[in-house]
Design an enzyme around this catalytic site. Structure first.
Site, PDB file in Angstrom:
ATOM      1  N   CYS A   1      -9.715  26.086 -55.676  1.00 13.00           N
ATOM      2  CA  CYS A   1     -10.736  26.862 -55.027  1.00 13.00           C
ATOM      3  C   CYS A   1     -10.642  26.640 -53.411  1.00 13.00           C
ATOM      4  O   CYS A   1     -10.741  27.661 -52.822  1.00 13.00           O
ATOM      5  CB  CYS A   1     -12.186  26.554 -55.611  1.00 13.00           C
ATOM      6  SG  CYS A   1     -12.852  24.981 -55.497  1.00 13.00           S
TER       7      CYS A   1
ATOM      8  N   HIS B   1     -17.231  22.755 -55.328  1.00 11.35           N
ATOM      9  CA  HIS B   1     -16.450  24.158 -55.193  1.00 11.35           C
ATOM     10  C   HIS B   1     -16.547  24.860 -53.797  1.00 11.35           C
ATOM     11  O   HIS B   1     -17.594  24.499 -53.090  1.00 11.35           O
ATOM     12  CB  HIS B   1     -17.139  25.213 -56.232  1.00 11.35           C
ATOM     13  CG  HIS B   1     -16.403  26.577 -56.408  1.00 11.35           C
ATOM     14  ND1 HIS B   1     -15.295  26.588 -57.128  1.00 11.35           N
ATOM     15  CD2 HIS B   1     -16.776  27.723 -56.122  1.00 11.35           C
ATOM     16  CE1 HIS B   1     -15.009  27.628 -57.326  1.00 11.35           C
ATOM     17  NE2 HIS B   1     -15.612  28.601 -56.425  1.00 11.35           N
TER      18      HIS B   1
ATOM     19  N   ASP C   1     -10.575  26.860 -60.635  1.00 10.92           N
ATOM     20  CA  ASP C   1      -9.407  26.345 -61.550  1.00 10.92           C
ATOM     21  C   ASP C   1      -8.694  25.050 -60.829  1.00 10.92           C
ATOM     22  O   ASP C   1      -7.614  24.872 -61.241  1.00 10.92           O
ATOM     23  CB  ASP C   1      -8.457  27.566 -61.603  1.00 10.92           C
ATOM     24  CG  ASP C   1      -7.792  28.065 -60.206  1.00 10.92           C
ATOM     25  OD1 ASP C   1      -8.306  27.606 -59.326  1.00 10.92           O
ATOM     26  OD2 ASP C   1      -6.798  28.816 -60.180  1.00 10.92           O
TER      27      ASP C   1
END
Length: 226
Positions: A97, A203, A94
């Site tokens: 991370c 990520h 979102d």
């Protein structure tokens, strides 16, 4: 004052008090968890003890890989996790991370990411001279941007996190030529190790020895400590 105005005034004061109590509760939970998990868990470190790390250079996010490169990077990261017997705790994608992954390593829960972000931004503001040379924009603007929920963390915020929490932050990455990166506190000895996987520029997840992977929590409950 009318009865209606008095009612709304009392409701506003009550809401403010409730918000203050929630904030105090969050800080107390974070403090208790931090003390509980301050002892180093070196299982992951033992798995990767033979890897040579590269020197960490703080930098902001400069590019996002295209779909093809991102897919290749992810496959490479999964192979490395399998090779070293490691497992990721999946973190929500979102925009928070990095902070969620750090929260999971610090407090065994990603749900304290707002407090983690707040502490990192405070570190950036309080020690501008340590980090501003790595930020190619107005520094106040950078700090203001990083304070926003959903703003992606970068390698500057990782360095600030290392300094703030006196932690050696270890990244198992998907970089083709740089498998392992260590981020050390600048002016103190590390008191803990935080392990993250880094799907490069895309990520962060929290990293554990596969035998020690924690059981996922369904939701955060403030009363669970008691």
């Amino acid at each position: 004052m009318t009865n209606e105005a008095r009612y709304w005034g009392e409701s506003s004061n009550l809401a403010s008090l409730n918000n203050q109590e929630d904030t105090q509760d969050d800080h107390m939970i974070a403090l208790v968890l931090s003390q509980e998990y301050a002892k180093l868990d070196c299982a992951v470190g033992r798995r990767l003890s033979n890897l040579a790390s590269i020197r960490h250079v703080p930098r902001i996010n400069s590019f996002i890989p295209n779909t093809s490169d991102a897919s290749m990077d992810h496959h490479r990261l999964l192979q490395r996790l399998n090779t070293y017997g490691l497992c990721e705790v999946k973190i929500s994608g979102d925009g928070n991370c990095q902070f969620r992954a750090l929260s999971d390593q610090l407090f065994k829960s990603p749900e304290h990411h707002k407090n983690v972000r707040k502490e990192i931004v405070k570190q950036l503001k309080d020690h501008q001279s340590l980090y501003e040379c790595y930020v190619p924009m107005k520094y106040k603007q950078y700090c203001k941007k990083m304070a926003k929920s959903g703003e992606w963390g970068d390698h500057v915020t990782l360095q600030a996190a290392s300094d703030k929490f006196a932690a050696k932050i270890c990244l198992l990455t998907s970089f083709k030529n740089n498998c392992f990166i260590e981020i050390m506190p600048l002016y103190q000895a590390p008191k803990r190790e935080l392990w993250l996987s880094f799907w490069s520029e895309v990520h962060y997840n929290s990293l554990y020895d596969i035998r020690d992977t924690p059981i996922p929590r369904k939701s955060r409950r403030k009363h669970w400590l008691f």
